[in-house]
Design a protein around this motif. Structure first.
Motif, short mmCIF file in Angstrom:
data_model
loop_
_atom_site.label_atom_id
_atom_site.label_comp_id
_atom_site.label_asym_id
_atom_site.label_seq_id
_atom_site.Cartn_x
_atom_site.Cartn_y
_atom_site.Cartn_z
N LEU A 11 0.82 -1.21 0.00
CA LEU A 11 0.00 0.00 0.00
C LEU A 11 0.86 1.26 0.00
O LEU A 11 0.57 2.22 -0.74
N ILE A 12 1.92 1.28 0.80
CA ILE A 12 2.81 2.43 0.83
C ILE A 12 3.50 2.61 -0.52
O ILE A 12 3.69 3.73 -0.99
N ALA A 13 3.87 1.51 -1.15
CA ALA A 13 4.54 1.59 -2.46
C ALA A 13 3.62 2.20 -3.51
O ALA A 13 4.04 3.06 -4.29
N VAL A 14 2.37 1.78 -3.54
CA VAL A 14 1.43 2.32 -4.52
C VAL A 14 1.20 3.81 -4.26
O VAL A 14 1.24 4.63 -5.19
N LEU A 15 1.00 4.18 -3.00
CA LEU A 15 0.81 5.60 -2.68
C LEU A 15 2.07 6.40 -2.98
O LEU A 15 2.00 7.51 -3.49
N GLY A 16 3.22 5.84 -2.68
CA GLY A 16 4.48 6.52 -2.94
C GLY A 16 4.74 6.74 -4.42
O GLY A 16 5.37 7.72 -4.81
N SER A 17 4.25 5.83 -5.26
CA SER A 17 4.47 5.98 -6.70
C SER A 17 3.72 7.19 -7.26
O SER A 17 4.13 7.75 -8.27
N PHE A 18 2.64 7.60 -6.61
CA PHE A 18 1.89 8.76 -7.07
C PHE A 18 2.55 10.08 -6.67
O PHE A 18 2.20 11.13 -7.21
N THR A 19 3.49 10.04 -5.74
CA THR A 19 4.10 11.29 -5.28
C THR A 19 4.93 11.96 -6.37
O THR A 19 5.10 13.18 -6.33
N ARG A 20 5.42 11.22 -7.32
CA ARG A 20 6.21 11.83 -8.39
C ARG A 20 5.35 12.76 -9.23
O ARG A 20 5.81 13.80 -9.69
N ASP A 21 4.08 12.38 -9.43
CA ASP A 21 3.18 13.23 -10.19
C ASP A 21 2.65 14.40 -9.36
O ASP A 21 2.36 15.46 -9.89
N LEU A 22 2.53 14.20 -8.06
CA LEU A 22 1.96 15.23 -7.20
C LEU A 22 2.99 16.25 -6.71
O LEU A 22 2.68 17.42 -6.54
N PHE A 23 4.20 15.78 -6.44
CA PHE A 23 5.24 16.64 -5.88
C PHE A 23 6.46 16.60 -6.78
O PHE A 23 7.13 15.58 -6.87
N VAL A 24 6.74 17.71 -7.41
CA VAL A 24 7.91 17.79 -8.26
C VAL A 24 9.02 18.43 -7.44
O VAL A 24 8.85 19.47 -6.84
N GLY A 25 10.14 17.79 -7.43
CA GLY A 25 11.26 18.35 -6.68
C GLY A 25 12.10 17.25 -6.08
O GLY A 25 11.60 16.17 -5.78
N GLU A 26 13.34 17.54 -5.89
CA GLU A 26 14.27 16.57 -5.35
C GLU A 26 15.11 17.23 -4.27
O GLU A 26 16.29 16.95 -4.14
N THR A 27 14.52 18.12 -3.49
CA THR A 27 15.28 18.81 -2.47
C THR A 27 15.46 17.92 -1.24
O THR A 27 14.71 16.97 -1.04
N VAL A 28 16.43 18.26 -0.44
CA VAL A 28 16.69 17.51 0.79
C VAL A 28 15.48 17.62 1.72
O VAL A 28 15.06 16.63 2.33
N ARG A 29 14.89 18.79 1.81
CA ARG A 29 13.72 19.00 2.67
C ARG A 29 12.56 18.09 2.24
O ARG A 29 11.90 17.48 3.07
N PHE A 30 12.33 18.00 0.91
CA PHE A 30 11.26 17.14 0.43
C PHE A 30 11.53 15.69 0.82
O PHE A 30 10.63 15.00 1.30
N TYR A 31 12.76 15.22 0.59
CA TYR A 31 13.05 13.82 0.90
C TYR A 31 12.94 13.52 2.39
O TYR A 31 12.47 12.44 2.76
N ILE A 32 13.33 14.43 3.23
CA ILE A 32 13.18 14.20 4.67
C ILE A 32 11.70 14.05 5.02
O ILE A 32 11.30 13.09 5.69
N LEU A 33 10.87 14.97 4.55
CA LEU A 33 9.43 14.89 4.83
C LEU A 33 8.79 13.66 4.21
O LEU A 33 7.97 12.99 4.85
N TYR A 34 9.16 13.36 2.99
CA TYR A 34 8.63 12.19 2.28
C TYR A 34 8.98 10.91 3.02
O TYR A 34 8.13 10.04 3.22
N LEU A 35 10.22 10.78 3.43
CA LEU A 35 10.65 9.56 4.11
C LEU A 35 10.06 9.47 5.51
O LEU A 35 9.67 8.37 5.95
N VAL A 36 9.97 10.59 6.23
CA VAL A 36 9.37 10.55 7.57
C VAL A 36 7.91 10.14 7.47
O VAL A 36 7.46 9.23 8.18
N PHE A 37 7.16 10.79 6.59
CA PHE A 37 5.74 10.45 6.48
C PHE A 37 5.54 9.03 5.96
O PHE A 37 4.69 8.29 6.46
#
Length: 160
Positions: free
Chosen positions: A79-105
């Motif tokens: 379930l997390i993998a399927v939801l995570g695959s949609f984040t590329r379309d929803l959130f554009v960016g590869e910043t360190v801040r984004f990855y920290i929030l993405y990985l924490v959540f």
């Protein structure tokens, strides 16, 4: 193309390191959940179907060492993998801040889903599991995962 090769190398390294720390060295909760970090990084590069397959595979690998809640990790990671695959379309960016929030959540959501599937008998009380242990584990995994991503990026920049 080079970026993807580097990313998949990091993902493979994280999977290997996860099982080395958790199973090989027996650190269990003392080591970060690098399998979930690897999953979250990998699924941003693929579609939902492939992400589900990766999540299910990673979950089965984790469930191979779980006697009491077999299948819980496979379901949660799928379930997390399927939801995570949609984040590329929803959130554009590869910043360190984004990855920290993405990985924490992502890590916290994975732990929450596993707790729902496994129940209190395996995971303990909800308050302790979801509001104390899961956020700390999520931050720990996110910091380690982000650190490895930054290190990988620095190595790529040096090669270029």
């Amino acid at each position: 193309m080079r970026r993807l090769v580097g990313l998949w190398t990091v993902v493979g390294f994280l999977v290997f390191l996860h099982f080395l720390l958790h199973v090989g060295l027996g650190l269990e909760r003392g080591a970060p959940d690098l399998l979930t970090v690897a999953l979250l990084l990998a699924v941003r590069e693929v579609g939902p179907g492939t992400a589900a397959g990766i999540g299910f595979s990673f979950g089965l690998m984790e469930d191979a060492f779980s006697v009491l809640a077999f299948g819980g990790n496979a379901l949660a990671m799928t379930l997390i993998a399927v939801l995570g695959s949609f984040t590329r379309d929803l959130f554009v960016g590869e910043t360190v801040r984004f990855y920290i929030l993405y990985l924490v959540f992502g890590k916290w959501a994975r732990d929450a889903l596993f707790w729902v599937v496994a129940g209190e008998g395996v995971q303990g009380p909800a308050v302790r599991s979801l509001l104390v242990q899961a956020p700390v584990a999520a931050l720990y995994a996110a910091l380690v995962g982000t650190g490895l991503l930054v290190l990988n990026q620095r190595i790529r920049e040096r090669e270029a």
